[in-house]
Design an enzyme around this catalytic site. Structure first.
Site, PDB file in Angstrom:
ATOM      1  N   SER A   1      13.311   2.713   2.717  1.00  0.00           N
ATOM      2  CA  SER A   1      13.892   3.379   3.892  1.00  0.00           C
ATOM      3  C   SER A   1      14.420   2.312   4.858  1.00  0.00           C
ATOM      4  O   SER A   1      14.240   1.111   4.632  1.00  0.00           O
ATOM      5  CB  SER A   1      12.826   4.236   4.589  1.00  0.00           C
ATOM      6  OG  SER A   1      11.841   3.406   5.185  1.00  0.00           O
TER       7      SER A   1
ATOM      8  N   ASN B   1       8.083  -5.634  -1.166  1.00  0.00           N
ATOM      9  CA  ASN B   1       8.035  -4.529  -0.213  1.00  0.00           C
ATOM     10  C   ASN B   1       6.610  -4.490   0.325  1.00  0.00           C
ATOM     11  O   ASN B   1       5.702  -3.967  -0.339  1.00  0.00           O
ATOM     12  CB  ASN B   1       8.395  -3.204  -0.892  1.00  0.00           C
ATOM     13  CG  ASN B   1       8.464  -2.074   0.127  1.00  0.00           C
ATOM     14  OD1 ASN B   1       7.949  -2.192   1.240  1.00  0.00           O
ATOM     15  ND2 ASN B   1       9.080  -0.960  -0.249  1.00  0.00           N
TER      16      ASN B   1
ATOM     17  N   ASP C   1       1.538 -15.367   6.814  1.00  0.00           N
ATOM     18  CA  ASP C   1       1.213 -16.769   6.544  1.00  0.00           C
ATOM     19  C   ASP C   1       1.393 -17.094   5.060  1.00  0.00           C
ATOM     20  O   ASP C   1       1.905 -18.164   4.704  1.00  0.00           O
ATOM     21  CB  ASP C   1      -0.216 -17.084   6.995  1.00  0.00           C
ATOM     22  CG  ASP C   1      -0.343 -17.165   8.515  1.00  0.00           C
ATOM     23  OD1 ASP C   1       0.690 -17.176   9.210  1.00  0.00           O
ATOM     24  OD2 ASP C   1      -1.494 -17.197   9.009  1.00  0.00           O
TER      25      ASP C   1
ATOM     26  N   PRO D   1       0.789  -1.229   0.000  1.00  0.00           N
ATOM     27  CA  PRO D   1       0.000   0.000   0.000  1.00  0.00           C
ATOM     28  C   PRO D   1       0.826   1.286   0.000  1.00  0.00           C
ATOM     29  O   PRO D   1       1.862   1.364   0.653  1.00  0.00           O
ATOM     30  CB  PRO D   1      -0.828  -0.097   1.281  1.00  0.00           C
ATOM     31  CG  PRO D   1      -0.142  -1.101   2.130  1.00  0.00           C
ATOM     32  CD  PRO D   1       0.513  -2.068   1.179  1.00  0.00           C
ATOM     33  N   ASN D   2       0.324   2.224  -0.763  1.00  0.00           N
ATOM     34  CA  ASN D   2       0.860   3.588  -0.882  1.00  0.00           C
ATOM     35  C   ASN D   2       2.128   3.676  -1.722  1.00  0.00           C
ATOM     36  O   ASN D   2       2.594   4.789  -2.008  1.00  0.00           O
ATOM     37  CB  ASN D   2       1.089   4.228   0.506  1.00  0.00           C
ATOM     38  CG  ASN D   2      -0.194   4.293   1.315  1.00  0.00           C
ATOM     39  OD1 ASN D   2      -1.193   4.803   0.814  1.00  0.00           O
ATOM     40  ND2 ASN D   2      -0.202   3.757   2.519  1.00  0.00           N
TER      41      ASN D   2
ATOM     42  N   HIS E   1       4.221  -4.475   9.183  1.00  0.00           N
ATOM     43  CA  HIS E   1       4.245  -4.307  10.633  1.00  0.00           C
ATOM     44  C   HIS E   1       3.091  -5.006  11.362  1.00  0.00           C
ATOM     45  O   HIS E   1       3.143  -5.131  12.574  1.00  0.00           O
ATOM     46  CB  HIS E   1       4.261  -2.803  10.963  1.00  0.00           C
ATOM     47  CG  HIS E   1       5.300  -2.058  10.165  1.00  0.00           C
ATOM     48  ND1 HIS E   1       6.646  -2.381  10.224  1.00  0.00           N
ATOM     49  CD2 HIS E   1       5.205  -1.054   9.248  1.00  0.00           C
ATOM     50  CE1 HIS E   1       7.316  -1.577   9.398  1.00  0.00           C
ATOM     51  NE2 HIS E   1       6.465  -0.778   8.787  1.00  0.00           N
TER      52      HIS E   1
ATOM     53  N   GLU F   1      12.346  -9.753   1.541  1.00  0.00           N
ATOM     54  CA  GLU F   1      11.633  -8.562   2.024  1.00  0.00           C
ATOM     55  C   GLU F   1      12.534  -7.356   1.792  1.00  0.00           C
ATOM     56  O   GLU F   1      13.706  -7.378   2.183  1.00  0.00           O
ATOM     57  CB  GLU F   1      11.333  -8.734   3.519  1.00  0.00           C
ATOM     58  CG  GLU F   1      10.685  -7.520   4.155  1.00  0.00           C
ATOM     59  CD  GLU F   1      10.550  -7.667   5.683  1.00  0.00           C
ATOM     60  OE1 GLU F   1      10.649  -8.811   6.211  1.00  0.00           O
ATOM     61  OE2 GLU F   1      10.377  -6.635   6.338  1.00  0.00           O
TER      62      GLU F   1
ATOM     63  N   HIS G   1      12.847  -2.896   1.802  1.00  0.00           N
ATOM     64  CA  HIS G   1      12.312  -1.575   2.159  1.00  0.00           C
ATOM     65  C   HIS G   1      13.215  -0.510   1.565  1.00  0.00           C
ATOM     66  O   HIS G   1      14.447  -0.662   1.563  1.00  0.00           O
ATOM     67  CB  HIS G   1      12.247  -1.408   3.677  1.00  0.00           C
ATOM     68  CG  HIS G   1      11.369  -2.430   4.320  1.00  0.00           C
ATOM     69  ND1 HIS G   1       9.990  -2.337   4.310  1.00  0.00           N
ATOM     70  CD2 HIS G   1      11.658  -3.604   4.932  1.00  0.00           C
ATOM     71  CE1 HIS G   1       9.475  -3.400   4.903  1.00  0.00           C
ATOM     72  NE2 HIS G   1      10.466  -4.197   5.283  1.00  0.00           N
TER      73      HIS G   1
ATOM     74  N   ARG H   1       7.439   0.968  13.280  1.00  0.00           N
ATOM     75  CA  ARG H   1       8.057   0.376  12.079  1.00  0.00           C
ATOM     76  C   ARG H   1       9.197  -0.582  12.427  1.00  0.00           C
ATOM     77  O   ARG H   1       9.780  -1.212  11.549  1.00  0.00           O
ATOM     78  CB  ARG H   1       8.609   1.480  11.160  1.00  0.00           C
ATOM     79  CG  ARG H   1       7.561   2.410  10.612  1.00  0.00           C
ATOM     80  CD  ARG H   1       8.153   3.386   9.611  1.00  0.00           C
ATOM     81  NE  ARG H   1       7.323   4.556   9.485  1.00  0.00           N
ATOM     82  CZ  ARG H   1       6.247   4.655   8.697  1.00  0.00           C
ATOM     83  NH1 ARG H   1       5.892   3.640   7.938  1.00  0.00           N
ATOM     84  NH2 ARG H   1       5.534   5.763   8.659  1.00  0.00           N
TER      85      ARG H   1
HETATM   86  C1  DQA Z   1       8.476   0.947   3.635  1.00  0.00           C
HETATM   87  C2  DQA Z   1       8.573   1.190   5.143  1.00  0.00           C
HETATM   88  C3  DQA Z   1       7.225   0.998   5.817  1.00  0.00           C
HETATM   89  O1  DQA Z   1       7.327   1.259   7.207  1.00  0.00           O
HETATM   90  C4  DQA Z   1       6.215   1.964   5.227  1.00  0.00           C
HETATM   91  O2  DQA Z   1       4.937   1.740   5.777  1.00  0.00           O
HETATM   92  C5  DQA Z   1       6.166   1.961   3.740  1.00  0.00           C
HETATM   93  C6  DQA Z   1       7.410   1.804   2.987  1.00  0.00           C
HETATM   94  C7  DQA Z   1       9.803   1.242   2.894  1.00  0.00           C
HETATM   95  O3  DQA Z   1       9.928   0.808   1.761  1.00  0.00           O
HETATM   96  O4  DQA Z   1      10.679   1.916   3.453  1.00  0.00           O
HETATM   97  O5  DQA Z   1       5.125   2.169   3.135  1.00  0.00           O
HETATM   98  O6  DQA Z   1       8.173  -0.426   3.425  1.00  0.00           O
END
Ligand code: DQA
Length: 147
Positions: free
Chosen positions: A104, A73, A86, A10-11, A79, A100, A102, A113
């Site tokens: 950041s 990602n 699962d 998401p986002n 979190h 996995e 990220h 986080r």
């Molecule tokens: C993220 C870190 C997450 O805490 C955050 O909710 C994101 C992006 C990252 O790529 O740094 O949406 O996964």
């Protein structure tokens, strides 16, 4: 031709305009270009993004059935989504790498986080290197990570 699934939660569809100080100024299409440039010869990059937990889970089921390595990602689902955990475990239990990533470094940010419910069932975790986190994950898969 082999395939790598690059799943984004998401986002992340808002990359480029969302908190550029944290996530940079480039969008997902720029990420796709970076990955295609760095993919080993004959490897297809199948990059997807969804804001929908169920859709992400279905894509992981698809990875199990098709035996496709995954770079994921999970964004905020990282979190708290036990359902995603699962589904991720099904991937690695099937002997398929799931890395996995990220953009950041979540450990350097707000305390909510700091915990990932995915990491313990992932093949490995790469965080804090911007889009390079994905490129490094692709290299790890190319070197046989988790196989
Ligand atoms: C993220 C870190 C997450 O805490 C955050 O909710 C994101 C992006 C990252 O790529 O740094 O949406 O996964």
């Amino acid at each position: 031709m082999s395939r790598v699934l690059v799943l984004n939660g998401p986002n992340l569809g808002r990359l480029g305009s969302r908190e550029p100080d944290v996530y940079g100024a480039q969008d997902l299409s720029a990420l796709r270009v970076r990955l295609v440039e760095n993919a080993p010869e004959g490897t297809e990059i199948d990059l997807r993004q969804t804001d929908d937990e169920a859709e992400l889970i279905h894509w992981l089921h698809e990875a199990v059935d098709a035996k496709t390595p995954v770079i994921m990602n999970p964004a905020a689902f990282t979190h708290y989504s036990y359902a995603l955990r699962d589904a991720s475990k099904m991937v690695t239990d099937a002997g398929i790498p799931l890395i996995e990533v990220h953009i950041s470094n979540p450990h350097a940010r707000e305390s909510f986080r700091h915990n990932s419910v995915i990491s313990a069932v992932a093949t490995g975790v790469i965080a804090g290197f911007g889009f390079d986190s994905y490129v490094l994950a692709l290299a790890a898969i190319g070197r046989g990570a988790g196989l």
